[in-house]
Design a protein around this motif. Structure first.
Motif, PDB file in Angstrom:
ATOM      1  N   VAL A  78      -2.240  14.730   1.056  1.00 14.59           N
ATOM      2  CA  VAL A  78      -0.880  15.953   0.749  1.00 14.59           C
ATOM      3  C   VAL A  78       0.378  14.524   0.359  1.00 14.59           C
ATOM      4  CG1 VAL A  78       0.721  16.994   1.030  1.00 14.59           C
ATOM      5  CG2 VAL A  78      -1.403  17.522   1.170  1.00 14.59           C
ATOM      6  N   ALA A  79       0.843  13.596   1.870  1.00 11.37           N
ATOM      7  CA  ALA A  79       1.304  12.716   1.931  1.00 11.37           C
ATOM      8  C   ALA A  79       1.357  11.609   1.251  1.00 11.37           C
ATOM      9  CB  ALA A  79       1.149  11.886   3.004  1.00 11.37           C
ATOM     10  N   VAL A  82       3.461  13.282  -2.117  1.00 14.62           N
ATOM     11  CA  VAL A  82       4.804  12.777  -2.014  1.00 14.62           C
ATOM     12  C   VAL A  82       5.105  12.230  -1.543  1.00 14.62           C
ATOM     13  CG1 VAL A  82       6.577  14.534  -0.181  1.00 14.62           C
ATOM     14  CG2 VAL A  82       4.130  15.130  -0.302  1.00 14.62           C
ATOM     15  N   ILE A  83       4.875  11.153  -1.632  1.00 13.97           N
ATOM     16  CA  ILE A  83       5.467   9.619  -1.442  1.00 13.97           C
ATOM     17  C   ILE A  83       5.434   9.233  -2.838  1.00 13.97           C
ATOM     18  CG2 ILE A  83       4.874   7.343  -1.060  1.00 13.97           C
ATOM     19  CD1 ILE A  83       3.385   8.256   1.493  1.00 13.97           C
ATOM     20  N   HIS A  86       8.001  11.230  -4.703  1.00 11.12           N
ATOM     21  CA  HIS A  86       9.676  10.975  -4.840  1.00 11.12           C
ATOM     22  C   HIS A  86       9.655   9.760  -4.827  1.00 11.12           C
ATOM     23  CE1 HIS A  86      10.531  14.112  -1.250  1.00 11.12           C
ATOM     24  NE2 HIS A  86      10.127  14.525  -2.212  1.00 11.12           N
ATOM     25  N   ASN A  87       8.895   8.847  -4.549  1.00 11.72           N
ATOM     26  CA  ASN A  87       9.412   7.551  -5.256  1.00 11.72           C
ATOM     27  C   ASN A  87       9.719   7.039  -7.576  1.00 11.72           C
ATOM     28  OD1 ASN A  87       8.819   6.356  -2.766  1.00 11.72           O
ATOM     29  ND2 ASN A  87       6.848   5.378  -3.108  1.00 11.72           N
ATOM     30  N   PHE A  90      12.744   9.340  -7.881  1.00 13.55           N
ATOM     31  CA  PHE A  90      14.209   8.483  -7.688  1.00 13.55           C
ATOM     32  C   PHE A  90      14.531   6.917  -8.141  1.00 13.55           C
ATOM     33  CE2 PHE A  90      13.686   9.590  -2.149  1.00 13.55           C
ATOM     34  CZ  PHE A  90      14.119  10.764  -3.617  1.00 13.55           C
ATOM     35  N   PRO A 121      20.611  24.408  -5.617  1.00 15.34           N
ATOM     36  CA  PRO A 121      22.500  23.106  -5.828  1.00 15.34           C
ATOM     37  C   PRO A 121      21.913  22.498  -5.403  1.00 15.34           C
ATOM     38  CG  PRO A 121      22.695  25.300  -5.273  1.00 15.34           C
ATOM     39  CD  PRO A 121      20.441  25.779  -5.533  1.00 15.34           C
ATOM     40  N   ILE A 122      21.172  21.907  -4.161  1.00 11.89           N
ATOM     41  CA  ILE A 122      21.128  20.467  -3.876  1.00 11.89           C
ATOM     42  C   ILE A 122      19.933  19.515  -4.665  1.00 11.89           C
ATOM     43  CG2 ILE A 122      20.632  19.296  -1.763  1.00 11.89           C
ATOM     44  CD1 ILE A 122      21.381  22.079   0.075  1.00 11.89           C
ATOM     45  N   TRP A 125      21.808  18.814  -7.543  1.00  9.40           N
ATOM     46  CA  TRP A 125      23.639  17.581  -7.063  1.00  9.40           C
ATOM     47  C   TRP A 125      23.391  16.583  -6.803  1.00  9.40           C
ATOM     48  CZ3 TRP A 125      28.252  17.470  -8.612  1.00  9.40           C
ATOM     49  CH2 TRP A 125      29.113  18.450  -7.950  1.00  9.40           C
ATOM     50  N   GLU A 126      21.890  16.723  -6.381  1.00  8.30           N
ATOM     51  CA  GLU A 126      20.375  15.258  -6.072  1.00  8.30           C
ATOM     52  C   GLU A 126      20.760  14.458  -7.268  1.00  8.30           C
ATOM     53  OE1 GLU A 126      18.295  15.689  -3.247  1.00  8.30           O
ATOM     54  OE2 GLU A 126      17.475  13.946  -3.986  1.00  8.30           O
ATOM     55  N   LEU A 129      24.853  13.219  -8.858  1.00  6.64           N
ATOM     56  CA  LEU A 129      24.763  11.953  -7.916  1.00  6.64           C
ATOM     57  C   LEU A 129      24.021  10.676  -7.790  1.00  6.64           C
ATOM     58  CD1 LEU A 129      26.364  13.646  -4.666  1.00  6.64           C
ATOM     59  CD2 LEU A 129      27.360  13.624  -6.498  1.00  6.64           C
ATOM     60  N   ARG A 130      22.692  11.302  -8.581  1.00  4.25           N
ATOM     61  CA  ARG A 130      22.026   9.761  -8.308  1.00  4.25           C
ATOM     62  C   ARG A 130      22.345   8.825  -9.735  1.00  4.25           C
ATOM     63  NH1 ARG A 130      18.546   8.983  -4.894  1.00  4.25           N
ATOM     64  NH2 ARG A 130      17.578  10.254  -3.102  1.00  4.25           N
ATOM     65  N   ASP A 134      28.815  12.722 -11.169  1.00  2.00           N
ATOM     66  CA  ASP A 134      29.575  13.597 -10.869  1.00  2.00           C
ATOM     67  C   ASP A 134      31.391  13.603 -11.730  1.00  2.00           C
ATOM     68  OD1 ASP A 134      29.240  11.371  -9.198  1.00  2.00           O
ATOM     69  OD2 ASP A 134      30.918  12.566  -7.945  1.00  2.00           O
ATOM     70  N   PHE A 145      22.917  29.676  -6.544  1.00  2.00           N
ATOM     71  CA  PHE A 145      23.890  29.322  -5.301  1.00  2.00           C
ATOM     72  C   PHE A 145      24.934  30.852  -5.957  1.00  2.00           C
ATOM     73  CE2 PHE A 145      28.761  28.440  -4.412  1.00  2.00           C
ATOM     74  CZ  PHE A 145      28.299  27.933  -2.305  1.00  2.00           C
TER      75      PHE A 145
ATOM     76  N   PRO B  75      27.692  22.493  -1.717  1.00  3.73           N
ATOM     77  CA  PRO B  75      26.002  21.590  -2.408  1.00  3.73           C
ATOM     78  C   PRO B  75      26.594  20.770  -2.479  1.00  3.73           C
ATOM     79  CG  PRO B  75      26.899  23.649  -3.467  1.00  3.73           C
ATOM     80  CD  PRO B  75      27.910  23.789  -2.694  1.00  3.73           C
ATOM     81  N   ALA B  79      23.869  17.251  -0.911  1.00  8.92           N
ATOM     82  CA  ALA B  79      23.447  16.932  -1.122  1.00  8.92           C
ATOM     83  C   ALA B  79      23.508  15.018  -1.232  1.00  8.92           C
ATOM     84  CB  ALA B  79      23.167  17.091  -3.035  1.00  8.92           C
ATOM     85  N   ILE B  83      21.160  12.142   0.090  1.00  3.73           N
ATOM     86  CA  ILE B  83      20.977  11.503  -1.178  1.00  3.73           C
ATOM     87  C   ILE B  83      20.573   9.770  -0.526  1.00  3.73           C
ATOM     88  CG2 ILE B  83      21.005   9.641  -2.931  1.00  3.73           C
ATOM     89  CD1 ILE B  83      22.711  12.073  -4.534  1.00  3.73           C
ATOM     90  N   ILE B 122       2.451  15.486   8.116  1.00  2.06           N
ATOM     91  CA  ILE B 122       2.374  14.693   5.997  1.00  2.06           C
ATOM     92  C   ILE B 122       3.784  13.793   6.656  1.00  2.06           C
ATOM     93  CG2 ILE B 122       3.302  15.126   4.243  1.00  2.06           C
ATOM     94  CD1 ILE B 122       2.586  17.559   4.203  1.00  2.06           C
ATOM     95  N   TRP B 125       2.132  10.645   8.031  1.00  3.08           N
ATOM     96  CA  TRP B 125       1.036  10.455   7.289  1.00  3.08           C
ATOM     97  C   TRP B 125       1.827   9.305   6.424  1.00  3.08           C
ATOM     98  CZ3 TRP B 125      -3.313   7.590   7.541  1.00  3.08           C
ATOM     99  CH2 TRP B 125      -4.015   8.743   8.176  1.00  3.08           C
ATOM    100  N   GLU B 126       3.080   9.739   5.999  1.00  2.00           N
ATOM    101  CA  GLU B 126       4.663   9.579   5.249  1.00  2.00           C
ATOM    102  C   GLU B 126       4.628   7.294   5.553  1.00  2.00           C
ATOM    103  OE1 GLU B 126       7.406  12.369   3.403  1.00  2.00           O
ATOM    104  OE2 GLU B 126       7.661  10.259   2.896  1.00  2.00           O
ATOM    105  N   LEU B 129       1.909   5.532   5.459  1.00  2.00           N
ATOM    106  CA  LEU B 129       1.271   5.224   4.638  1.00  2.00           C
ATOM    107  C   LEU B 129       2.330   3.868   3.607  1.00  2.00           C
ATOM    108  CD1 LEU B 129      -0.146   8.401   2.474  1.00  2.00           C
ATOM    109  CD2 LEU B 129      -1.269   6.251   3.494  1.00  2.00           C
ATOM    110  N   ARG B 130       3.591   4.044   4.348  1.00  3.55           N
ATOM    111  CA  ARG B 130       4.587   3.405   3.623  1.00  3.55           C
ATOM    112  C   ARG B 130       4.734   2.057   3.802  1.00  3.55           C
ATOM    113  NH1 ARG B 130       8.555   5.459   0.098  1.00  3.55           N
ATOM    114  NH2 ARG B 130       8.530   8.043  -0.179  1.00  3.55           N
TER     115      ARG B 130
END
Lengths: 239, 239
Positions: A78-79, A82-83, A86-87, A90, A121-122, A125-126, A129-130, A134, A145, B75, B79, B83, B122, B125-126, B129-130
């Motif tokens: 699972v980790a 997830v990693i 997300h990697n 991003f 909402p978060i 916004w992420e 912002l990324r 904005d 929201f 939000p 966010a 981030i 998780i 493990w993250e 693994l990272r």
């Protein structure tokens, strides 16, 4: 006379679907690399089914994936998922082609800008912002929201109220004929259907609610010029 | 004769506390940069208090921070915090000094390695693994998965059972005198207190349960040599 241009966020300004696909594929690959004993296609298809059933914001995709594949729970896998997920998100988040160029042009032309989007909402916004989007926008209205989703009129009315403009002074741009175009048109806004991504050929029963249809965001300045003249107002540019 | 060396994870192998501090500071800074109207010290101290009260795995730190500061929910600020927090965690995660060097040496000496840690499986493990530490270890036992936390004997007994060794064949290394050292000693393991980070001067009432005390992980091979000889077994190296 248009004063405000509203945008949908996902697959209109942010290239969300492409990113999600890449992230999910990388997640499955990393789970397999860390020992999950399933072939890629089986796992990926099971994940797509799961997301289809539980929604893309469901927080236990990878746990449920293991259950559906009759595998014992393994936090390491699972980790790993997830990693990689997300990697990828991003590192690979991108604007839809010409989004920033269009926003700059519209601000230059004097238009006020807003976002009307569904989702958390978060998380929304992420993305904004990324991508450093904005500063272009006065306000983003997010359905989770406000407690009401597109195409409900309330979310569009809320946006109009915040900007203190009438529906005729607003233009809505989005990739979904149902939630963006039908929704905005029902409250009286002008509408531009951005024919892009997986909804380019869906929900066509709502096509009549689109005043204009574009394949590239950079067509927007032109459309706004047309609307300014007023002459072609009732003649969709591309139908 | 020692056959297995168990490690705690946070602040023993992974430099967690330093990373968390940096991530929290960057989060507050990014929230302020995106318009949160509070000075840094006020916001940061409020966040530390909140984490102290609700725990570091509480998922609503930034929402609650706004409430505690009597600010309206926003939000965008949340966010911005999320981030910066994640970016910092991903970019700055580091092993504790000499961790990898020590693990390589211990494997070279023929020892089997394991991890016994509290926390969310998780997330734990993250980290492993990272940092690409997983290939060193046969197994990681995580408290939230087993339903029992250190220093409870059950989590240590579980680890011994998985490795099929007796307590006298196992050495536990950790930064916390209470959860790592007292816990492991109670089931009969050998213990090495790694005097590092914020627990370097805490829980000293459990100091007697430490067979050895080290300030650098690279002292471990030496200690294992001492334990091998057997001669000095009852004489702590550094007390």
């Amino acid at each position: 006379m248009i004063r405000v241009v509203f945008f949908d966020l996902d697959d209109t300004l942010v290239d969300t679907s492409r990113l999600a696909e890449l992230a999910r594929k990388n997640a499955i690959e990393n789970m397999i690399q860390h020992g999950m004993p399933v072939d890629f296609d089986t796992a990926y298809n099971e994940l797509l089914e799961l997301i289809n059933e539980y929604g893309s914001n469901f927080p236990h995709h990878f746990d449920y994936l293991l259950r559906r594949l009759d595998l014992k729970y393994n936090p390491k896998w699972v980790a790993a998922g997830v990693i990689a997920y997300h990697n990828t998100k991003f590192a690979h988040i991108r604007e839809v082609k010409h989004a920033r160029k269009t926003l700059i042009k519209l601000r230059e032309m004097g238009y006020r800008l807003g976002i009307i989007t569904d989702g958390n909402p978060i998380k929304q916004w992420e993305k904004v912002l990324r991508l450093d989007l904005d500063d272009f926008f006065e306000h983003m209205v997010v359905s989770d929201f406000e407690g009401v989703k597109k195409p409900h009129p309330k979310i569009y009315q809320k946006a109009l109220k915040i900007f203190e403009v009438s529906p005729e002074e607003a233009l809505m741009v989005g990739d979904r004929l149902y939630s963006d175009i039908y929704g905005a048109k029902r409250v009286g806004m002008h509408t531009v259907w951005f024919r892009y991504g997986k909804y380019a050929d869906r929900e066509l029963e709502y096509k009549e609610y689109a005043d204009f249809k574009i394949n590239d965001l950079l067509e927007l300045p032109e459309i706004l010029e047309v609307l300014k003249d007023g002459s072609n107002k009732e003649v969709p540019a591309d139908r």
